[in-house]
Design an enzyme around this catalytic site. Structure first.
Site, PDB file in Angstrom:
ATOM      1  N   GLN A  34       0.806  -1.215   0.000  1.00 51.97           N
ATOM      2  CA  GLN A  34       0.000   0.000   0.000  1.00 51.97           C
ATOM      3  C   GLN A  34       0.844   1.272   0.000  1.00 51.97           C
ATOM      4  OE1 GLN A  34      -3.234   0.249  -0.608  1.00 51.97           O
ATOM      5  NE2 GLN A  34      -3.184  -1.974  -0.861  1.00 51.97           N
ATOM      6  N   HIS A  36       3.444   1.683  -1.939  1.00 51.98           N
ATOM      7  CA  HIS A  36       3.592   1.930  -3.381  1.00 51.98           C
ATOM      8  C   HIS A  36       2.301   2.486  -3.973  1.00 51.98           C
ATOM      9  CE1 HIS A  36       6.700  -1.376  -2.901  1.00 51.98           C
ATOM     10  NE2 HIS A  36       7.399  -0.436  -3.497  1.00 51.98           N
ATOM     11  N   GLN A  60      22.104  -2.238  -7.267  1.00 52.07           N
ATOM     12  CA  GLN A  60      21.961  -1.548  -5.985  1.00 52.07           C
ATOM     13  C   GLN A  60      21.982  -2.502  -4.801  1.00 52.07           C
ATOM     14  OE1 GLN A  60      18.001  -0.034  -7.346  1.00 52.07           O
ATOM     15  NE2 GLN A  60      17.414  -0.275  -5.211  1.00 52.07           N
ATOM     16  N   GLU A 149       9.258   8.819   0.920  1.00 55.50           N
ATOM     17  CA  GLU A 149      10.163   9.418   1.888  1.00 55.50           C
ATOM     18  C   GLU A 149      10.733   8.401   2.872  1.00 55.50           C
ATOM     19  OE1 GLU A 149       8.236  12.719   3.769  1.00 55.50           O
ATOM     20  OE2 GLU A 149       8.582  14.056   2.048  1.00 55.50           O
ATOM     21  N   VAL A 177       4.260   5.664   4.408  1.00 51.80           N
ATOM     22  CA  VAL A 177       3.020   4.964   4.742  1.00 51.80           C
ATOM     23  C   VAL A 177       3.360   3.886   5.762  1.00 51.80           C
ATOM     24  CG1 VAL A 177       1.084   3.614   3.863  1.00 51.80           C
ATOM     25  CG2 VAL A 177       2.087   5.432   2.454  1.00 51.80           C
TER      26      VAL A 177
END
Length: 281
Positions: A34, A36, A60, A149, A177
């Site tokens: 959620q 995303h 990465q 973030e 989130v």
């Protein structure tokens, strides 16, 4: 829902778009949740067309085992995206499509943003992130690209990337989130046992208290308090706690007026690495 797997298919799709109201890109490595979906919904609200890329980027990952364990759930991801909108376009290439016959990491000058926190513990990680993000931005040419973030350091580095490489795109950061417990949503959470998924809420609770303390105590005292709290919780191994300037990511020496600060943590539990952060002022 349109699914494309190759650059050629992507180019054909892009040529059919009308960009009068914008094109948004949400880069992901799949295993969608959620968090995303919040990025996707924000992109949909601001753009006529939205592309979600799903690509587990090998450049990465510093740990090969971590790469091998990373969940790849394309069909489940598509089903979750369909719940949001059937007009989303998914770009899901394989490694060969992106890197041809040689997986190679590009080296960037991020002016020190990549040398602290995650960069200190994950050598060359942000060069790998920059390599794939730049490739996707060049391929898609979006008007806006969306990042969470939770990976705040990554967000700042991507903003630096587009400035350094002179890429014409607006980078949009979206708030973290969280699960009902406060744990920041992450694809890695699915690998936690139910017991540790519950106990890991301690991370956010500690950050919240640190934020309150930051208003009345020195940064040094706050850092030492966080470290002492994690020592009381042996199932959660604190890799680092840092308080930095929001813009430069420079570790705080002394609080300064009119400067914004953020606290960052990385924690290991059950051999799974979790990160989180919180705005302090």
């Amino acid at each position: 829902m349109v699914l494309v797997r190759t650059k050629k298919e992507l180019a054909s799709l892009l040529s059919s778009f009308r960009k009068t109201k914008g094109l948004g890109l949400v880069p992901t490595m799949g295993a969608l949740h959620q968090g995303h979906m919040t990025l996707v919904k924000e992109a949909i609200s601001q753009n006529e067309n939205v592309i979600v890329s799903i690509f587990v980027n090998p450049t990465q990952f510093n740990n090969k085992e971590d790469l091998e364990k990373y969940p790849q759930t394309l069909q489940a991801d598509i089903a979750l995206l369909k719940e949001v909108s059937d007009k989303i376009c998914v770009f899901a290439p394989n490694v060969e499509e992106i890197y041809a016959d040689k997986v190679k990491t590009k080296v960037y000058d991020f002016e020190g943003l990549d040398k602290v926190m995650e960069g200190e513990f994950r050598d060359d990680h942000f060069n790998g992130v920059g390599t794939i993000v730049e490739a996707l931005l060049i391929l898609v040419k979006p008007d806006k690209a969306y990042f969470g973030e939770k990976d705040f350091q990554q967000l700042q580095i991507i903003k630096k990337l587009v400035a350094v490489e002179n890429i014409d795109v607006e980078i949009i950061g979206c708030p973290i989130v969280r699960e009902p417990s406060g744990l920041a949503m992450s694809s890695r959470n699915e690998r936690l046992s139910s017991k540790m998924r519950k106990e890991a809420s301690f991370i956010y609770k500690t950050l919240t208290t640190a934020k309150n303390k930051f208003g009345i105590e020195s940064a040094k005292d706050v850092l030492e308090w966080v470290e002492s709290e994690f020592l009381k919780h042996p199932d959660l191994d604190l890799e680092y706690i840092a308080i930095t300037d929001v813009d430069t990511l420079t570790p705080i020496q002394k609080k300064q007026k009119n400067r914004k600060y953020r606290a960052f943590v990385a924690v290991y539990t059950e051999d799974i690495r979790l990160i989180d952060n919180i705005a302090l002022n």
